[in-house]
Structure formats: C-alpha cells, structure tokens
Design a protein around this motif. Structure first.
Motif, PDB file in Angstrom:
ATOM      1  N   SER A 146      40.730  30.858  24.158  1.00 21.06           N
ATOM      2  CA  SER A 146      39.673  30.348  23.274  1.00 21.06           C
ATOM      3  C   SER A 146      38.740  29.397  24.009  1.00 21.06           C
ATOM      4  O   SER A 146      37.571  29.266  23.646  1.00 21.06           O
ATOM      5  N   ASN A 147      39.250  28.703  25.025  1.00 19.60           N
ATOM      6  CA  ASN A 147      38.426  27.775  25.787  1.00 19.60           C
ATOM      7  C   ASN A 147      38.716  27.981  27.276  1.00 19.60           C
ATOM      8  O   ASN A 147      39.345  27.153  27.923  1.00 19.60           O
ATOM      9  N   PRO A 148      38.267  29.102  27.832  1.00 18.26           N
ATOM     10  CA  PRO A 148      38.648  29.453  29.204  1.00 18.26           C
ATOM     11  C   PRO A 148      37.942  28.582  30.240  1.00 18.26           C
ATOM     12  O   PRO A 148      36.860  28.052  29.986  1.00 18.26           O
ATOM     13  N   PRO A 149      38.545  28.453  31.405  1.00 23.43           N
ATOM     14  CA  PRO A 149      37.858  27.779  32.514  1.00 23.43           C
ATOM     15  C   PRO A 149      36.756  28.658  33.066  1.00 23.43           C
ATOM     16  O   PRO A 149      36.652  29.838  32.717  1.00 23.43           O
ATOM     17  N   LYS A 150      35.926  28.087  33.922  1.00 25.19           N
ATOM     18  CA  LYS A 150      34.849  28.851  34.558  1.00 25.19           C
ATOM     19  C   LYS A 150      35.386  29.483  35.842  1.00 25.19           C
ATOM     20  O   LYS A 150      35.933  28.796  36.702  1.00 25.19           O
ATOM     21  N   LEU A 151      35.241  30.790  35.945  1.00 24.72           N
ATOM     22  CA  LEU A 151      35.641  31.493  37.158  1.00 24.72           C
ATOM     23  C   LEU A 151      34.457  31.484  38.118  1.00 24.72           C
ATOM     24  O   LEU A 151      33.450  32.171  37.894  1.00 24.72           O
ATOM     25  N   VAL A 152      34.554  30.664  39.170  1.00 28.56           N
ATOM     26  CA  VAL A 152      33.412  30.497  40.072  1.00 28.56           C
ATOM     27  C   VAL A 152      33.587  31.236  41.393  1.00 28.56           C
ATOM     28  O   VAL A 152      32.630  31.354  42.162  1.00 28.56           O
ATOM     29  N   LEU A 153      34.799  31.708  41.680  1.00 29.45           N
ATOM     30  CA  LEU A 153      35.025  32.442  42.928  1.00 29.45           C
ATOM     31  C   LEU A 153      36.115  33.465  42.695  1.00 29.45           C
ATOM     32  O   LEU A 153      37.161  33.156  42.110  1.00 29.45           O
ATOM     33  N   LEU A 154      35.872  34.689  43.128  1.00 33.34           N
ATOM     34  CA  LEU A 154      36.845  35.765  43.032  1.00 33.34           C
ATOM     35  C   LEU A 154      36.903  36.438  44.396  1.00 33.34           C
ATOM     36  O   LEU A 154      35.925  37.043  44.839  1.00 33.34           O
ATOM     37  N   ALA A 155      38.025  36.313  45.059  1.00 29.80           N
ATOM     38  CA  ALA A 155      38.157  36.855  46.410  1.00 29.80           C
ATOM     39  C   ALA A 155      39.198  37.960  46.432  1.00 29.80           C
ATOM     40  O   ALA A 155      40.257  37.845  45.812  1.00 29.80           O
ATOM     41  N   ARG A 156      38.885  39.036  47.127  1.00 27.78           N
ATOM     42  CA  ARG A 156      39.845  40.092  47.379  1.00 27.78           C
ATOM     43  C   ARG A 156      39.795  40.444  48.851  1.00 27.78           C
ATOM     44  O   ARG A 156      39.091  39.788  49.627  1.00 27.78           O
ATOM     45  N   SER A 157      40.535  41.454  49.249  1.00 28.38           N
ATOM     46  CA  SER A 157      40.698  41.731  50.670  1.00 28.38           C
ATOM     47  C   SER A 157      39.380  41.967  51.393  1.00 28.38           C
ATOM     48  O   SER A 157      39.224  41.600  52.557  1.00 28.38           O
ATOM     49  N   THR A 158      38.417  42.598  50.715  1.00 27.95           N
ATOM     50  CA  THR A 158      37.207  43.037  51.392  1.00 27.95           C
ATOM     51  C   THR A 158      35.943  42.291  50.986  1.00 27.95           C
ATOM     52  O   THR A 158      34.915  42.437  51.650  1.00 27.95           O
ATOM     53  N   GLN A 159      35.996  41.511  49.909  1.00 29.77           N
ATOM     54  CA  GLN A 159      34.774  40.914  49.398  1.00 29.77           C
ATOM     55  C   GLN A 159      35.078  39.644  48.616  1.00 29.77           C
ATOM     56  O   GLN A 159      36.140  39.502  48.024  1.00 29.77           O
ATOM     57  N   THR A 160      34.125  38.717  48.638  1.00 33.69           N
ATOM     58  CA  THR A 160      34.217  37.496  47.851  1.00 33.69           C
ATOM     59  C   THR A 160      32.983  37.385  46.966  1.00 33.69           C
ATOM     60  O   THR A 160      31.855  37.537  47.446  1.00 33.69           O
ATOM     61  N   LEU A 161      33.204  37.144  45.676  1.00 43.60           N
ATOM     62  CA  LEU A 161      32.125  36.899  44.725  1.00 43.60           C
ATOM     63  C   LEU A 161      32.068  35.407  44.428  1.00 43.60           C
ATOM     64  O   LEU A 161      33.103  34.779  44.189  1.00 43.60           O
ATOM     65  N   ILE A 196      31.464  34.102  36.944  1.00 42.73           N
ATOM     66  CA  ILE A 196      31.932  35.477  37.079  1.00 42.73           C
ATOM     67  C   ILE A 196      32.620  35.887  35.781  1.00 42.73           C
ATOM     68  O   ILE A 196      33.556  35.218  35.340  1.00 42.73           O
ATOM     69  N   PRO A 197      32.180  36.960  35.131  1.00 43.32           N
ATOM     70  CA  PRO A 197      32.826  37.379  33.877  1.00 43.32           C
ATOM     71  C   PRO A 197      34.226  37.917  34.148  1.00 43.32           C
ATOM     72  O   PRO A 197      34.461  38.601  35.137  1.00 43.32           O
ATOM     73  N   PHE A 198      35.128  37.599  33.255  1.00 45.82           N
ATOM     74  CA  PHE A 198      36.533  37.947  33.490  1.00 45.82           C
ATOM     75  C   PHE A 198      36.777  39.452  33.486  1.00 45.82           C
ATOM     76  O   PHE A 198      37.402  39.986  34.402  1.00 45.82           O
ATOM     77  N   THR A 199      36.326  40.124  32.460  1.00 43.44           N
ATOM     78  CA  THR A 199      36.677  41.535  32.308  1.00 43.44           C
ATOM     79  C   THR A 199      35.605  42.487  32.819  1.00 43.44           C
ATOM     80  O   THR A 199      35.869  43.669  32.989  1.00 43.44           O
ATOM     81  N   GLN A 200      34.396  41.977  33.067  1.00 38.50           N
ATOM     82  CA  GLN A 200      33.328  42.835  33.591  1.00 38.50           C
ATOM     83  C   GLN A 200      32.937  42.440  35.015  1.00 38.50           C
ATOM     84  O   GLN A 200      31.809  42.637  35.436  1.00 38.50           O
ATOM     85  N   TRP A 201      33.905  41.884  35.735  1.00 35.05           N
ATOM     86  CA  TRP A 201      33.554  41.370  37.052  1.00 35.05           C
ATOM     87  C   TRP A 201      33.130  42.484  38.005  1.00 35.05           C
ATOM     88  O   TRP A 201      32.284  42.267  38.875  1.00 35.05           O
ATOM     89  N   GLU A 202      33.677  43.684  37.828  1.00 41.08           N
ATOM     90  CA  GLU A 202      33.295  44.776  38.731  1.00 41.08           C
ATOM     91  C   GLU A 202      31.833  45.170  38.526  1.00 41.08           C
ATOM     92  O   GLU A 202      31.130  45.472  39.487  1.00 41.08           O
ATOM     93  N   ASP A 203      31.358  45.152  37.275  1.00 42.01           N
ATOM     94  CA  ASP A 203      29.946  45.418  37.017  1.00 42.01           C
ATOM     95  C   ASP A 203      29.085  44.295  37.577  1.00 42.01           C
ATOM     96  O   ASP A 203      28.031  44.535  38.179  1.00 42.01           O
TER      97      ASP A 203
END
Length: 375
Positions: free
Chosen positions: A34-49, A60-67
C-alpha cells in the motif's frame, strides 16, 4: 510519509531475459504494497536501470519494468561495480536499502561499503556471511558505524525463521547446546526418495539425481548440491550467529556425495554431461550406505550438526531413528534446537523453504522489517 529508496540487484537465469524467478516475484510483491518504497535502481547481469538524478524521477515501475527499460525516461548502463551502485544509492532520497538477490561474492564483499554509507542490506546471499570470518565481522561493524541494518533471514532455511529464533533465544538468556538438522531441500528430496522413512524404494541413486536435475529440483550442476558446500555455508552462518567462531565452511568435516573419481571434472556444460553419464557407475556406494542403515533398523539421511560446548561441526550421511522428524523428510528442511530451557525436547522448525514466490516473500518480510526499524 517516510521515504525509502531501494535497489534490487538480481541475476537473470541462463539466457532467459529478466531478473530471475525470485527477482520477478519480489517485484510483483513490491507492487502490492500500500505504501511501497521507490525503486531507483534495478541491476541484472547485463544491464542496470537507474532513476535519473538529481530528481530520481521517474522511478522504476515494479511490474512494468521491462517495458520501462525500453523507454528513454530511465537511465541505462552496463552492469555497474558495487562501489558505483553504493554511490548512486547514497545520494538517493530518503533511507536507501540494497536488496541483493544474487549469490555473487564480489557484491557480498562490498556490503561494508554500502553499510558505511548508511545503506541497509537485505539479502539471501550466503557468501557474505559464510566466507572468511573477517568479512562477517566487518559487515556488522560497518552497519553499526553507518547506522544501517543487515537482514539475511533467507540465507538459512529459506523462509523458516531459523536465524531470528536463534537470536531471540540468545537475547532472552537461553543457552544453546546443540543444533541438528537438514538444510538442503534438494538432498532432503533425494534421500527421502532413495530411502523413504515409511516404505521401500528400489530406485537407483543416479536416476534420482538425473530426474531431480531435469525437473529443476537441483542446481543446473547437481554437484553444487551433492558436494555439501551450500549446506556447510548455512551451518557456518548458524554457528556464527550463536557465537561459535568458524573461520570458513572448509574448516570442518563435510562429506561430499560426489564420487572421488568424478570430483575433478570441469564445471562446464561438457563436464556436467560427463558427470551425469558416469554417475551410474558409482550407484553401488550409495546402495551400500543404504544397506548399512537398513541393517541397523535406521534411515539414511544427510544431516548437519553443531555441538556448542565443544564447537564440533559436521555435515554428512547419518543413520537416524525410524519415526524421528528427520527420517520422515522428503523435500522439506528441518532444524532441531536443543537448549538449556527446552531440555531433551528440542524446539523444531520444519517446512519447505524454496521456490521463487516463497523466497521473495522472505525477502519482502525482511525489507518491511528494515523499513519499520528505520522510520
């Protein structure tokens, strides 16, 4: 409103895009808060958002991050080194939290860098807590200096509350005498099928290993389960949490279920294939171990134990009594905790602990505890 910025570092599995089963489940669960934190960095093996500084917006949106990854609104980079991730998070708004969903040793070795800068850590990564004890000590001393928190409940027993229970027992003045259990779901499943606690089986050990590998119940390289090292890491973490100083997982006896003749095969795809093709030649060894247990009227299981007064730690095949909690295991994990207060009737924690959604739930629970304490 309390403001938190989080970073999720999660490795994709093989060639499949994404952030792995646990990472994807974790992001879905984040989106349900209901009150989520802000996702400001998402890192995986090949790329960082990254959420663009200095405003750190949009997040970064939680469920639409790939889009979102394909849009120009987010900054993108190749995989960043831990020090750069720490610098980015240290300047993000609110209290920053690193969620490390990898098994990466280099990132675990960098935890003190994050913690010194006030960035709390939530992780199932066993490496930082089971490598050389100097790293273990540095992690927690850095957390104190940086006024940050470290939660790693999922490093032992999946979502079973093993570490929190042990800490509660110690904090309330109980004396832990002995800990015994099965901390590998894969080996629990294999031994439970090889020698059921309430029946018989004629299945060959190699065929059970092959089937478990095919359906994803072992690591892609089953030797990572069979060598006992992952189990030993968990016992190392438990021992350190209860005050038994263990220098490393290699400092106590660990029985490998990998035949010696196959132990030097490479970790490549070819090496895995060769191991699987040659494993049937060594079924007689496991048959002999099962027969020895049967002659004693007992059940063969892969068990770890810590004797606190002596500091003795062991991991390997053991003969256990029929009808005991350990003898009935078939895929689940169990920890029996003998203490001064509990006497001869141990406190028993038992259940399944794996799977993407379950592990993600454990991570989420730790994240929520960190956020609550940092308010």
């Amino acid at each position: 409103m309390d403001l938190f910025s989080i970073s999720l570092v999660s490795h994709q599995v093989g060639d499949r895009p994404g952030v792995g089963g646990v990472g994807n489940a974790f992001l879905e669960q984040l989106g349900q808060l209901s009150n989520p934190p802000k996702l400001v960095l998402l890192a995986r093996s090949t790329q960082t958002l990254l959420s663009p500084a200095p405003a750190y917006s949009p997040c970064i949106p939680f469920t639409q991050w790939e889009d979102a990854a394909n849009s120009p609104s987010l900054a993108k980079s190749n995989a960043l080194p831990p020090a750069e991730i720490a610098a980015f998070l240290a300047s993000a708004p609110g209290r920053a939290i690193l969620v490390d969903n990898t098994s990466d040793l280099a990132l675990a070795q960098a935890y003190p860098i994050f913690l010194e800068r006030g960035i709390s850590v939530v992780t199932p990564n066993k490496k930082g807590f089971s490598e050389d004890i100097s790293l273990f000590n540095d992690i927690f001393s850095s957390a104190v200096r940086g006024n940050a928190l470290v939660y790693h409940q999922c490093t032992v027993g999946g979502t079973l509350p093993v570490l929190s229970t042990l800490r509660d027992l110690i904090a309330t003045g109980d004396e832990i005498i002995r800990i015994e259990g099965v901390l590998s779901g894969s080996l629990s499943l294999l031994l439970g099928e090889f020698m059921p606690g309430n029946g018989t089986s004629s299945a060959q050990w190699s065929s059970l290993v092959s089937h478990a590998k095919d359906i994803g119940h072992t690591e892609p390289d089953p030797r990572e389960d069979l060598n006992g090292l992952d189990f030993a890491r968990k016992l190392t973490i438990i021992a350190r949490v209860i005050g038994v100083e263990v220098t490393s997982p290699e400092s106590f006896p660990v029985e490998s279920l990998i035949p010696f003749e196959l132990s030097s095969l490479p970790s490549s795809a070819e090496g895995i294939a060769q191991f699987m093709s040659e494993l049937p030649k060594f079924d007689a060894h496991m048959d002999a171990a099962k027969n020895a247990a049967e002659k004693q009227g007992k059940i063969l299981r892969y068990v770890g134990s810590i004797d606190v007064p002596t500091g003795a730690i062991e991991v390997g095949l053991r003969h256990v009594e029929k009808g005991s909690p350990i003898s009935d295991l078939q895929g689940s994990q169990i920890v029996s905790i003998y203490t001064k207060r509990y006497g001869t009737n141990p406190l028993i924690l038992q259940g399944g602990g794996g799977g993407g959604e379950i592990t993600a739930m454990g991570l989420m629970a730790d994240l929520l505890k960190v956020m609550e304490r940092l308010k």
